[in-house]
Design an enzyme around this catalytic site. Structure first.
Site, short mmCIF file in Angstrom:
data_model
loop_
_atom_site.label_atom_id
_atom_site.label_comp_id
_atom_site.label_asym_id
_atom_site.label_seq_id
_atom_site.Cartn_x
_atom_site.Cartn_y
_atom_site.Cartn_z
N SER A 1 0.84 -1.19 0.00
CA SER A 1 0.00 0.00 0.00
C SER A 1 0.89 1.25 0.00
CB SER A 1 -0.93 -0.01 1.21
OG SER A 1 -0.17 0.00 2.41
N TYR A 2 0.26 2.43 -0.01
CA TYR A 2 1.00 3.69 -0.11
C TYR A 2 1.98 3.81 1.05
CZ TYR A 2 1.77 8.64 -1.04
OH TYR A 2 2.34 9.86 -1.34
N PRO A 3 3.28 4.06 0.77
CA PRO A 3 4.29 3.99 1.83
C PRO A 3 4.48 5.25 2.66
CG PRO A 3 5.37 4.32 -0.29
CD PRO A 3 3.89 4.22 -0.57
N ARG A 4 3.78 6.33 2.33
CA ARG A 4 3.94 7.56 3.12
C ARG A 4 2.69 7.73 3.99
NH1 ARG A 4 8.07 10.98 1.29
NH2 ARG A 4 8.96 10.41 -0.73
N HIS B 1 -4.08 7.80 4.93
CA HIS B 1 -3.75 6.52 4.29
C HIS B 1 -3.73 5.38 5.31
CE1 HIS B 1 -2.76 8.72 0.68
NE2 HIS B 1 -1.95 9.49 1.38
#
Length: 590
Positions: free
Chosen positions: A64-67, A116
């Site tokens: 998934s989105y890493p930030r 997120h």
């Protein structure tokens, strides 16, 4: 005396025992800061490299989105679905299937930043698929996720009190009852050497050795990158997205990275900190930056007006700037003690376009050119070698060109020191070399050497490296893609003609007669590197081993397919993009 009295005894008698069942909690869901910390301390990866690798894993659909700052999984997230993706993995299939059969635990309740998800594996990956750092990161992210839905590790805490002669001693140990999440994260398990034997009050044991150790305290070691990341989070400096960018103190030569990714301050870093403390300590302490971050959070929560915050912050820094300028003599005194004047360092390299005298090349990071006559300094690309480029001059400002190179297998390109620092055209930015220059007729510019759009990034253009012969290279002017081609060719030239299929620029290649790959006795061939079947066999795609920070692609850069043409209107198809890009990609990877 106590030691000698104890040495006389041969047995230790148990006075009391106690046992208590305890649990070691499974980890919270993974956020960016924790991932950066583990990558630095355990995998030896720097923050920027870690983020670049995880962003590539994200675009490829593995995670998934890493930030993210979130460590809390939303109630509606399909945990079982994500876990089933790992049910056939050769490393942890048995553990995952057992969890699915027995029922998973909801992850611990963490911090919900409201955007997120925590970093979560989206599909299974193997070491053969990814390899290298990408695999190590993906493996850790997956193991961490499985651990968050596993059971806690349960162990028995034992304490034994025993007497040897007149002296009373105690020892403690742990015995694992249920490994829980430590089965998937074995480095978190309770060491076997911590377990103690079962005993009762009155039991005796033979004393094998009695000794007393004499030691001394030692000063703390240099901070590790992981410790710095945790301190930045604790003091509220930066966010998950900005922390990797803030740790750029190595590029400025304020610190060097030692073994174990420990950060050792340089003389320059120490002098700067001492100077800031001497003039205005708030400029070097974390308090002022932390206060600004808190104000930004209040704006995000709707509790503060951004205009008022902006005005107040600008006013504070304006006052500090004027006070610092008025007190700059204190910084100069410290600098003069530790460093030589700029004009007295470096070696002559290339001529200034203004005074036509030699400028000195200062290699110490950040490397740059300095003209002592004009008292001008020009920054250069970092992390590579710089040398004079055939004494050729820029047609715009008469500065001698220099050549930057990251090595024989990497990228290289010429640049004008003045244009690099003062972009001559509107569509150029500071830090662009000749391979991004849109000059319409210069023989070193993108207009003359550009071929076509990069096969990996959307904003880059593949540019012929005219200095690379006889091992010719074509490199992207934004990312680190390098194509090695036409080895042992005498000459490679970018033609003004374009491909009838994809409209990329054609290459005119003159091969060595003894080693020509062309049929018959032909030595010359003109074709498209994307579409020509002869050229496709002679192209090998690589990634440059290193690149300087200005190589990052991003929005706002030129989107054109090649050679300095005007930006196309929105919605209009790119005339130089291959109509069948997948076939072009396939040709490159073949």
């Amino acid at each position: 005396m106590s030691l000698n009295m104890t040495k006389l005894e041969k047995e230790a008698q148990v006075e009391a025992t106690s046992r208590k069942e305890k649990a070691k909690q499974r980890p919270l869901a993974l956020n960016t800061v924790e991932m950066l910390r583990v990558a630095s301390s355990s995998l030896g990866m720097g923050p920027q490299h870690t983020m670049q690798t995880t962003e590539r894993l994200y675009t490829q659909g593995y995670i998934s989105y890493p930030r993210t700052e979130t460590t809390h999984c939303p109630e509606n997230f399909d945990l079982k679905g994500a876990l089933r993706q790992q049910a056939n993995h050769p490393y942890w299939a048995d553990m995952v299937k057992q969890l699915l059969a027995e029922g998973i635990n909801r992850p611990r309740k963490g911090h919900d930043a409201g955007h997120h998800l925590p970093i979560t594996p989206m599909r299974s990956a193997t070491e053969a698929e990814l390899g290298g750092d990408a695999w190590w990161l993906c493996e850790y992210i997956t193991r961490h996720f499985v651990a968050t839905v596993s059971h806690d590790c349960k162990y028995l805490q034992s304490t034994i009190s025993f007497r040897i002669g007149p002296e009373l001693f105690t020892c403690s140990g742990k015995t694992v009852l249920s490994p829980g999440f430590t089965e998937i994260m074995p480095w978190q398990s309770v060491p076997l050497e911590e377990s103690l034997p079962t005993c009762q009050r009155g039991d005796t044991f033979t004393v094998s050795e009695v000794k007393m150790l004499e030691k001394q305290t030692s000063p703390p070691d240099y901070l590790t990158e992981a410790e710095l990341i945790m301190l930045m989070e604790r003091h509220g400096i930066g966010t998950d997205a900005s922390i990797p960018v803030h740790i750029n103190i190595c590029q400025h030569n304020y610190v060097t990275v030692e073994s174990g990714r420990r950060l050792k301050p340089t003389n320059l870093g120490i002098v700067l900190v001492d100077g800031y403390y001497k003039i205005d300590a708030e400029l070097v302490l974390p308090t002022i930056r932390s206060a600004v971050e808190k104000q930004l959070n209040l704006i995000a929560q709707g509790k503060a007006d951004y205009r008022q915050v902006l005005g107040h912050t600008l006013d504070v820094f304006k006052r500090k700037f004027h006070y610092f300028v008025d007190s700059i003599a204190g910084m100069d005194e410290l600098m003069e003690v530790s460093f030589s004047p700029l004009a007295a360092t470096g070696k002559p390299l290339s001529r200034c376009g203004k005074c036509h005298r030699f400028m000195k090349y200062i290699q110490a990071k950040p490397s740059h050119l300095h003209c002592s006559h004009c008292d001008e300094t020009y920054t250069l690309p970092q992390n590579g070698t710089i040398k004079l480029y055939k004494e050729l001059r820029c047609p715009l400002d008469d500065f001698e060109l220099v050549l930057w190179s990251s090595g024989s297998r990497g990228k290289s390109y010429p640049l004008c020191p003045y244009c690099y620092n003062h972009p001559p055209f509107r569509d150029m930015k500071k830090g662009m070399g000749c391979n991004e220059c849109t000059h319409p007729s210069c023989q070193h510019s993108l207009s003359m050497l550009g071929i076509g759009q990069c096969v990996e990034c959307e904003s880059g253009v593949l540019v012929l490296d005219p200095t690379s012969g006889p091992k010719w290279k074509v490199a992207c002017n934004k990312c680190n893609v390098v194509a090695h081609c036409f080895e042992n060719a005498h000459r490679v030239r970018v033609s003004a003609d374009t491909c009838s299929v994809c409209e990329a620029a054609l290459l005119d290649v003159d091969f060595n007669k003894a080693k020509s790959p062309l049929p018959g006795d032909e030595t010359q061939h003109m074709g498209c590197v994307f579409c020509d079947p002869i050229f496709q066999e002679l192209v090998e795609l690589k990634h440059a081993p290193s690149c300087h920070p200005m190589h990052r692609g991003g929005p706002g850069r030129r989107q054109g397919r090649g050679r300095g043409r005007a930006r196309r209107p929105p919605g209009k198809p790119n005339p130089r993009r291959p109509k069948d890009k997948m076939s072009a990609l396939a040709a490159y990877f073949v």
